[in-house]
Design a protein around this motif. Structure first.
Motif, PDB file in Angstrom:
ATOM      1  N   LYS A 115     -11.850 -59.742 -31.400  1.00 18.15           N
ATOM      2  CA  LYS A 115     -12.316 -59.163 -32.653  1.00 18.15           C
ATOM      3  C   LYS A 115     -13.344 -58.066 -32.394  1.00 18.15           C
ATOM      4  O   LYS A 115     -14.107 -58.127 -31.419  1.00 18.15           O
ATOM      5  N   GLN A 116     -13.371 -57.084 -33.291  1.00 23.36           N
ATOM      6  CA  GLN A 116     -14.313 -55.975 -33.189  1.00 23.36           C
ATOM      7  C   GLN A 116     -15.229 -55.923 -34.413  1.00 23.36           C
ATOM      8  O   GLN A 116     -14.803 -56.260 -35.522  1.00 23.36           O
ATOM      9  N   PRO A 117     -16.479 -55.505 -34.227  1.00 24.93           N
ATOM     10  CA  PRO A 117     -17.409 -55.414 -35.359  1.00 24.93           C
ATOM     11  C   PRO A 117     -16.951 -54.366 -36.367  1.00 24.93           C
ATOM     12  O   PRO A 117     -16.084 -53.533 -36.076  1.00 24.93           O
ATOM     13  N   SER A 118     -17.567 -54.399 -37.541  1.00 25.15           N
ATOM     14  CA  SER A 118     -17.093 -53.602 -38.682  1.00 25.15           C
ATOM     15  C   SER A 118     -17.088 -52.097 -38.448  1.00 25.15           C
ATOM     16  O   SER A 118     -16.294 -51.372 -39.056  1.00 25.15           O
ATOM     17  N   PHE A 119     -17.951 -51.579 -37.579  1.00 24.61           N
ATOM     18  CA  PHE A 119     -18.006 -50.131 -37.388  1.00 24.61           C
ATOM     19  C   PHE A 119     -16.862 -49.598 -36.524  1.00 24.61           C
ATOM     20  O   PHE A 119     -16.643 -48.388 -36.428  1.00 24.61           O
ATOM     21  N   VAL A 120     -16.129 -50.494 -35.881  1.00 23.86           N
ATOM     22  CA  VAL A 120     -15.054 -50.057 -34.987  1.00 23.86           C
ATOM     23  C   VAL A 120     -13.815 -49.707 -35.812  1.00 23.86           C
ATOM     24  O   VAL A 120     -13.272 -50.536 -36.530  1.00 23.86           O
ATOM     25  N   ASP A 121     -13.389 -48.452 -35.681  1.00 25.58           N
ATOM     26  CA  ASP A 121     -12.162 -48.001 -36.316  1.00 25.58           C
ATOM     27  C   ASP A 121     -11.258 -47.409 -35.236  1.00 25.58           C
ATOM     28  O   ASP A 121     -11.545 -47.513 -34.040  1.00 25.58           O
ATOM     29  N   ARG A 122     -10.174 -46.787 -35.645  1.00 25.77           N
ATOM     30  CA  ARG A 122      -9.223 -46.288 -34.651  1.00 25.77           C
ATOM     31  C   ARG A 122      -9.836 -45.209 -33.750  1.00 25.77           C
ATOM     32  O   ARG A 122      -9.533 -45.130 -32.564  1.00 25.77           O
ATOM     33  N   SER A 123     -10.716 -44.392 -34.308  1.00 27.49           N
ATOM     34  CA  SER A 123     -11.325 -43.344 -33.483  1.00 27.49           C
ATOM     35  C   SER A 123     -12.237 -43.943 -32.416  1.00 27.49           C
ATOM     36  O   SER A 123     -12.274 -43.454 -31.279  1.00 27.49           O
ATOM     37  N   VAL A 124     -12.969 -45.004 -32.774  1.00 31.35           N
ATOM     38  CA  VAL A 124     -13.810 -45.699 -31.792  1.00 31.35           C
ATOM     39  C   VAL A 124     -12.921 -46.348 -30.727  1.00 31.35           C
ATOM     40  O   VAL A 124     -13.214 -46.284 -29.521  1.00 31.35           O
TER      41      VAL A 124
END
Length: 208
Positions: free
Chosen positions: A106-115
């Protein structure tokens, strides 16, 4: 900056007590990789090894002067995996060669595809190209689930699943799929079999 820790801050998602529980999960983002076969074999181990460098590339980015929008300090989440059996092999004795899995972190909320894409670049030298190309960024909505903490060998999980089934039936719920999720609270590569802690999670619905 206060560091978030899933063990303290997400107890409904990751219940660490042995008592079974029911909850509705929010939508969550993961880095994932899929495969089939005996999890005791080298292929499964290599796929796990593809996920961690990417997860830690995101976590450690600030130390390299990389600031992702909205980023905050956090504890890296545990390894998780969806498990099922290939079609035609779901009845009778378990043959681990036909186990199908999607393992993930799982990734924290700020992680999106660009990250995620930037993390792939950062992990480029730490993961074999053929594995790196298989890692995906996915969003899951698991919805209503039932969970139980299993302590011990993976081969002994049927007893915990039976306990969870009894709890769900008594509470007026039933499973909606034979697929299940395992969340590895203990690192099964290092912790003795009898002490391993694994959350078993299943999708459920109200009995009509």
């Amino acid at each position: 900056m206060e560091k978030t820790n899933w063990r303290q801050d997400e107890k409904e998602i990751y219940p660490l007590k042995k008592t079974p529980s029911i909850t509705t999960l929010p939508k969550q983002n993961f880095i994932t990789i899929t495969g089939q076969g005996d999890p005791n074999g080298p292929e499964f181990a290599s796929k796990i090894s593809a996920l961690y460098p990417i997860a830690y590339a995101i976590r450690m980015a600030p130390k390299k002067g990389i600031e992702f929008p909205g980023a905050f300090e956090y504890t890296v989440y545990p390894l998780e995996g969806f498990w099922t059996l290939a079609e035609g092999h779901r009845e009778g004795p378990l043959d681990k060669d036909y186990l199908q899995y999607k393992i993930m972190i799982k990734q924290p909320s700020f992680v999106d595809r660009s990250v995620f894409d930037r993390a792939i670049e950062l992990a480029h030298d730490k993961v074999a190209p053929e594995l790196l190309s298989q890692v995906k960024f996915e969003r899951f909505d698991e919805g209503l689930v039932g969970m139980i903490m299993h302590v011990g060998s993976f081969d002994d999980e049927p007893a915990s699943f039976a306990q969870l089934a009894d709890f769900l039936a008594t509470s007026g719920y039933q499973r909606t799929s034979k697929e299940h999720k395992e969340i590895y609270i203990s690192d099964f590569r290092r912790v003795p079999e009898e002490k391993r802690k694994t959350i078993l999670r299943v999708s459920i619905e109200k009995i009509k």
